[in-house]
Design a protein around this motif. Structure first.
Motif, PDB file in Angstrom:
ATOM      1  N   GLY A  56      47.702  30.787  31.506  1.00 56.36           N
ATOM      2  CA  GLY A  56      48.582  29.783  31.485  1.00 56.36           C
ATOM      3  C   GLY A  56      50.222  30.207  31.815  1.00 56.36           C
ATOM      4  N   PHE A  57      50.575  31.477  31.402  1.00 55.71           N
ATOM      5  CA  PHE A  57      51.921  32.011  31.680  1.00 55.71           C
ATOM      6  C   PHE A  57      52.162  32.461  33.077  1.00 55.71           C
ATOM      7  CE2 PHE A  57      49.283  35.392  30.079  1.00 55.71           C
ATOM      8  CZ  PHE A  57      49.448  36.655  31.065  1.00 55.71           C
ATOM      9  N   TYR A  58      51.063  32.510  33.875  1.00 59.91           N
ATOM     10  CA  TYR A  58      51.010  32.957  35.206  1.00 59.91           C
ATOM     11  C   TYR A  58      52.113  32.519  36.453  1.00 59.91           C
ATOM     12  CZ  TYR A  58      49.752  34.970  39.868  1.00 59.91           C
ATOM     13  OH  TYR A  58      49.450  35.303  41.206  1.00 59.91           O
ATOM     14  N   GLY A  60      54.857  30.906  35.601  1.00 57.22           N
ATOM     15  CA  GLY A  60      56.243  30.917  34.974  1.00 57.22           C
ATOM     16  C   GLY A  60      56.496  32.465  34.777  1.00 57.22           C
ATOM     17  N   LEU A  61      55.648  33.351  34.840  1.00 55.59           N
ATOM     18  CA  LEU A  61      55.950  34.696  34.860  1.00 55.59           C
ATOM     19  C   LEU A  61      56.317  35.224  36.374  1.00 55.59           C
ATOM     20  CD1 LEU A  61      55.634  37.725  34.004  1.00 55.59           C
ATOM     21  CD2 LEU A  61      53.384  37.753  34.180  1.00 55.59           C
ATOM     22  N   LEU A  62      55.599  34.623  37.255  1.00 57.99           N
ATOM     23  CA  LEU A  62      56.093  34.862  38.790  1.00 57.99           C
ATOM     24  C   LEU A  62      57.361  34.373  39.037  1.00 57.99           C
ATOM     25  CD1 LEU A  62      53.048  34.525  41.078  1.00 57.99           C
ATOM     26  CD2 LEU A  62      53.579  36.380  39.711  1.00 57.99           C
ATOM     27  N   ALA A  84      55.020  56.444  28.271  1.00 62.50           N
ATOM     28  CA  ALA A  84      55.915  55.266  28.586  1.00 62.50           C
ATOM     29  C   ALA A  84      55.489  54.035  27.922  1.00 62.50           C
ATOM     30  CB  ALA A  84      55.865  55.063  30.182  1.00 62.50           C
ATOM     31  N   ARG A  85      54.129  53.783  27.805  1.00 59.83           N
ATOM     32  CA  ARG A  85      53.618  52.619  26.921  1.00 59.83           C
ATOM     33  C   ARG A  85      54.270  52.463  25.592  1.00 59.83           C
ATOM     34  NH1 ARG A  85      51.665  47.963  29.503  1.00 59.83           N
ATOM     35  NH2 ARG A  85      50.221  47.642  27.950  1.00 59.83           N
ATOM     36  N   LYS A  86      53.940  53.645  24.952  1.00 58.78           N
ATOM     37  CA  LYS A  86      54.589  53.991  23.485  1.00 58.78           C
ATOM     38  C   LYS A  86      56.031  53.693  23.535  1.00 58.78           C
ATOM     39  CE  LYS A  86      51.393  57.275  22.121  1.00 58.78           C
ATOM     40  NZ  LYS A  86      51.167  58.762  21.858  1.00 58.78           N
ATOM     41  N   GLN A  90      54.711  46.993  22.146  1.00 56.27           N
ATOM     42  CA  GLN A  90      53.625  46.009  22.594  1.00 56.27           C
ATOM     43  C   GLN A  90      54.282  44.740  23.533  1.00 56.27           C
ATOM     44  OE1 GLN A  90      50.784  46.615  20.857  1.00 56.27           O
ATOM     45  NE2 GLN A  90      51.720  48.506  20.508  1.00 56.27           N
ATOM     46  N   THR A  91      53.237  44.166  24.023  1.00 60.83           N
ATOM     47  CA  THR A  91      53.547  42.969  24.924  1.00 60.83           C
ATOM     48  C   THR A  91      54.700  41.985  24.124  1.00 60.83           C
ATOM     49  OG1 THR A  91      51.656  43.106  26.007  1.00 60.83           O
ATOM     50  CG2 THR A  91      52.621  41.315  26.229  1.00 60.83           C
ATOM     51  N   LYS A  92      54.332  41.938  23.045  1.00 58.67           N
ATOM     52  CA  LYS A  92      54.990  40.875  22.189  1.00 58.67           C
ATOM     53  C   LYS A  92      56.204  41.738  21.311  1.00 58.67           C
ATOM     54  CE  LYS A  92      51.491  37.498  21.338  1.00 58.67           C
ATOM     55  NZ  LYS A  92      50.746  36.677  20.306  1.00 58.67           N
ATOM     56  N   ILE A 101      61.516  50.262  23.291  1.00 58.74           N
ATOM     57  CA  ILE A 101      62.464  49.418  23.834  1.00 58.74           C
ATOM     58  C   ILE A 101      62.272  47.917  23.700  1.00 58.74           C
ATOM     59  CG2 ILE A 101      62.898  48.863  26.537  1.00 58.74           C
ATOM     60  CD1 ILE A 101      62.342  51.666  27.193  1.00 58.74           C
ATOM     61  N   ARG A 102      61.102  47.399  23.733  1.00 67.87           N
ATOM     62  CA  ARG A 102      60.892  45.880  23.226  1.00 67.87           C
ATOM     63  C   ARG A 102      61.229  45.789  21.863  1.00 67.87           C
ATOM     64  NH1 ARG A 102      55.427  45.194  26.911  1.00 67.87           N
ATOM     65  NH2 ARG A 102      56.263  44.833  28.956  1.00 67.87           N
ATOM     66  N   GLY A 103      60.760  46.596  21.045  1.00 68.02           N
ATOM     67  CA  GLY A 103      61.176  46.612  19.550  1.00 68.02           C
ATOM     68  C   GLY A 103      62.679  46.592  19.169  1.00 68.02           C
ATOM     69  N   GLU A 108      61.327  37.640  22.572  1.00 65.87           N
ATOM     70  CA  GLU A 108      60.276  36.695  23.080  1.00 65.87           C
ATOM     71  C   GLU A 108      59.054  37.445  24.193  1.00 65.87           C
ATOM     72  OE1 GLU A 108      59.749  33.531  22.288  1.00 65.87           O
ATOM     73  OE2 GLU A 108      61.641  32.343  22.993  1.00 65.87           O
ATOM     74  N   VAL A 109      58.011  37.110  24.312  1.00 67.29           N
ATOM     75  CA  VAL A 109      57.104  37.540  25.132  1.00 67.29           C
ATOM     76  C   VAL A 109      57.549  37.612  26.747  1.00 67.29           C
ATOM     77  CG1 VAL A 109      55.418  35.865  25.285  1.00 67.29           C
ATOM     78  CG2 VAL A 109      54.564  38.279  25.574  1.00 67.29           C
ATOM     79  N   GLY A 110      58.094  36.360  26.850  1.00 62.68           N
ATOM     80  CA  GLY A 110      58.392  36.048  28.243  1.00 62.68           C
ATOM     81  C   GLY A 110      60.001  36.461  28.565  1.00 62.68           C
TER      82      GLY A 110
HETATM   83  N1  UDP Z   1      53.354  37.428  29.403  1.00 64.37           N
HETATM   84  C1  UDP Z   1      53.978  36.082  29.118  1.00 64.37           C
HETATM   85  N2  UDP Z   1      53.195  35.548  28.154  1.00 64.37           N
HETATM   86  C2  UDP Z   1      52.031  35.858  27.468  1.00 64.37           C
HETATM   87  C3  UDP Z   1      51.464  36.926  27.969  1.00 64.37           C
HETATM   88  C4  UDP Z   1      52.330  37.817  29.029  1.00 64.37           C
HETATM   89  O1  UDP Z   1      54.806  35.816  29.644  1.00 64.37           O
HETATM   90  O2  UDP Z   1      51.314  35.035  26.705  1.00 64.37           O
HETATM   91  C5  UDP Z   1      54.214  38.148  30.451  1.00 64.37           C
HETATM   92  C6  UDP Z   1      54.850  39.281  29.740  1.00 64.37           C
HETATM   93  O3  UDP Z   1      56.158  39.220  30.643  1.00 64.37           O
HETATM   94  C7  UDP Z   1      54.082  40.352  29.971  1.00 64.37           C
HETATM   95  C8  UDP Z   1      53.482  40.220  31.310  1.00 64.37           C
HETATM   96  O4  UDP Z   1      53.187  38.748  31.155  1.00 64.37           O
HETATM   97  O5  UDP Z   1      54.737  41.515  29.758  1.00 64.37           O
HETATM   98  C9  UDP Z   1      52.037  40.954  31.450  1.00 64.37           C
HETATM   99  O6  UDP Z   1      51.355  40.771  30.255  1.00 64.37           O
HETATM  100  P1  UDP Z   1      50.449  41.938  30.039  1.00 64.37           P
HETATM  101  O7  UDP Z   1      49.327  41.330  28.974  1.00 64.37           O
HETATM  102  O8  UDP Z   1      49.695  42.593  31.010  1.00 64.37           O
HETATM  103  O9  UDP Z   1      51.512  42.742  29.041  1.00 64.37           O
HETATM  104  P2  UDP Z   1      52.182  44.444  29.271  1.00 64.37           P
HETATM  105  O10 UDP Z   1      51.290  45.260  29.729  1.00 64.37           O
HETATM  106  O11 UDP Z   1      53.476  44.059  30.122  1.00 64.37           O
HETATM  107  O12 UDP Z   1      52.409  44.559  27.829  1.00 64.37           O
END
Ligand code: UDP
Length: 150
Positions: A56-58, A60-62, A84-86, A90-92, A101-103, A108-110
């Motif tokens: 669903g988010f693909y 919009g992400l692009l 680097a992931r630490k 998290q994604t959210k 950095i995200r924290g 927002e996730v987007g």
């Molecule tokens: N994303 C989003 N909505 C979602 C899930 C992901 O917009 O519900 C975006 C967000 O920018 C995320 C990217 O898609 O960083 C890739 O998702 P992934 O699950 O791979 O997360 P990441 O590895 O970046 O933490």
């Protein structure tokens, strides 16, 4: 030496976080071995995010990732992919630890500021998408002996 692909997304650039983010990786001890500042073409972004095609988010992400300049980088060092992931969190962003950095900077996730490869396979794949071998500079640093025991 291990390498990972890191990108500061359009929101990170607009929010003036380039210096802050690069400083965190530098201060950790990792080495910046490639960097470019570009507005990615949709085709490139689609290749990068191909695992999410159909979600669903693909689209919009692009749209978002191609909406303005990003900073694409390769960072090198021991354990850099997982660490680097630490450092990214998290994604959210709201589920990310403070100190990441995200924290620290996102809500927002987007609008989660930064991308980092999640495995050795994806790091190799992503580095190959964004950079040619000639654009990656592995150089000796006089600090190496102060960062690594050997
Ligand atoms: N994303 C989003 N909505 C979602 C899930 C992901 O917009 O519900 C975006 C967000 O920018 C995320 C990217 O898609 O960083 C890739 O998702 P992934 O699950 O791979 O997360 P990441 O590895 O970046 O933490």
């Amino acid at each position: 030496m291990e390498r990972t692909f890191i990108a500061i997304k359009p929101d990170g650039v607009q929010r003036k976080l380039i210096g802050e983010i690069i400083a965190r990786f530098e201060k950790k001890g990792y080495k910046l071995v490639a960097m470019k500042y570009i507005v990615p073409k949709r085709e490139l972004a689609a290749k990068h995010y191909e695992e999410h095609k159909g979600k669903g988010f693909y689209e919009g992400l692009l749209d978002f990732i191609t909406s303005g300049p990003i900073v694409a980088m390769v960072w090198q060092g021991k354990g850099v992919i997982a660490t680097a992931r630490k450092m990214i969190g998290q994604t959210k962003p709201l589920e990310s630890e403070c100190g990441s950095i995200r924290g620290d900077f996102g809500i927002e996730v987007g609008r989660n500021i930064i991308h980092g490869s999640d495995s050795l396979d994806s790091a190799e794949r992503e580095i190959g998408i964004w950079f040619s071998e000639e654009e990656i500079f592995d150089y000796e640093s006089s600090l190496d002996n102060w960062v690594y025991e050997k």
